[in-house]
Design a protein around this motif. Sequence first.
Motif, short mmCIF file in Angstrom:
data_model
loop_
_atom_site.label_atom_id
_atom_site.label_comp_id
_atom_site.label_asym_id
_atom_site.label_seq_id
_atom_site.Cartn_x
_atom_site.Cartn_y
_atom_site.Cartn_z
N THR A 123 35.02 -0.03 10.30
CA THR A 123 34.70 -0.40 8.92
C THR A 123 34.67 -1.91 8.76
OG1 THR A 123 35.58 1.66 7.99
CG2 THR A 123 35.48 -0.24 6.52
N ALA A 169 31.54 -3.31 10.34
CA ALA A 169 30.35 -3.09 9.51
C ALA A 169 30.32 -4.04 8.31
CB ALA A 169 30.30 -1.63 9.05
N LYS A 170 31.48 -4.28 7.71
CA LYS A 170 31.55 -5.20 6.56
C LYS A 170 31.16 -6.62 6.94
CE LYS A 170 35.18 -2.93 3.81
NZ LYS A 170 36.56 -3.06 3.29
N VAL A 199 25.75 -6.95 4.13
CA VAL A 199 26.59 -5.82 3.73
C VAL A 199 27.60 -6.28 2.69
CG1 VAL A 199 28.28 -4.10 4.48
CG2 VAL A 199 26.31 -4.65 5.94
N ALA A 202 31.47 -1.48 3.04
CA ALA A 202 31.13 -0.49 4.06
C ALA A 202 32.28 0.49 4.28
CB ALA A 202 30.77 -1.18 5.38
N ILE A 210 27.01 2.09 3.62
CA ILE A 210 27.01 0.68 3.26
C ILE A 210 26.45 0.46 1.86
CG2 ILE A 210 26.83 -0.15 5.64
CD1 ILE A 210 23.81 -0.62 5.10
#
Length: 284
Positions: free
Chosen positions: A136, A139-140, A145, A148, A166
């Motif tokens: 996580t 991804a953030k 983004v 996420a 997202i």
Amino acid sequence: MKVAILGYGNIGKAAEEAIKAAPDMELAGIFHHNDCLECIDADVVLVATPTREVQKFATVLAARGICTVDSFDIHGQIWNLRSSLDAVCQANKCVSVISAGWDPGSDSMIRALLMALAPQGITYTNFGPGRSMGHTVAAKAIKGVKNALSMTIPLGTGIHRRMVYIELEEGADFKTVEAAILADDYFAHDETHVIAVESVDALNNVAHGVNLVRSGVSGETHNQRFEFNMAINNPALTGQVMVSCARAAFRMKARGQFGAKTMIELAPIDLLAGDPESLVKALV
């Protein structure tokens, strides 16, 4: 022992609770990434930063002779981190316990124990379904983004699917963001699906778990099968494991056992509060 926390996200907050509940620890302070590391006065610092910042902060603290514990979770890079920190810890007479979450971490200890019970065989570690903190955070960090959530879905025999939800920044292109996520080392080795949603918070849940199975041979006897299951609050367990490892680091330093160690290199009794005699009588 005085234990400080560096980083105050989900893991840092959980670690604070575990320190306050420990009978042999006191909280020496909570510090943020941009705080003065020279100002930290503690026996052990829990490095509760994003994984990719762990080496930087742990190295600075170890160079001051301060023990550290982290939950670095990129499996393929653990040995490199251990080697790098080991040299610093040896030179400055301290201990760094690395990758001290639940996987890698406490699950690693269980895998080692099961291998000792059945040296020949195969172990499958199946995660989830649940929210992966490391994935996580990764991804953030991708440009474009806003928020996420990465969910890990077990497919069996150690194979997993990553479902990445997202929220996009205004003006961000979904396809560009998707390509960056799929190329990230956290996601590049698994089946990964990236899904744009209006609200990540509406989906968020910190529950997680593991099913760990080993089938193997003890001596010359086949058909030995072992299974371990748990359903957990992800940050709470990670924080607790780190706090238990802080105890081990403190004791190892007191014995003059310096260096960087993973959890499978620790004596289990060092993780527990209490004196050896009472623990042996209660547990053996």
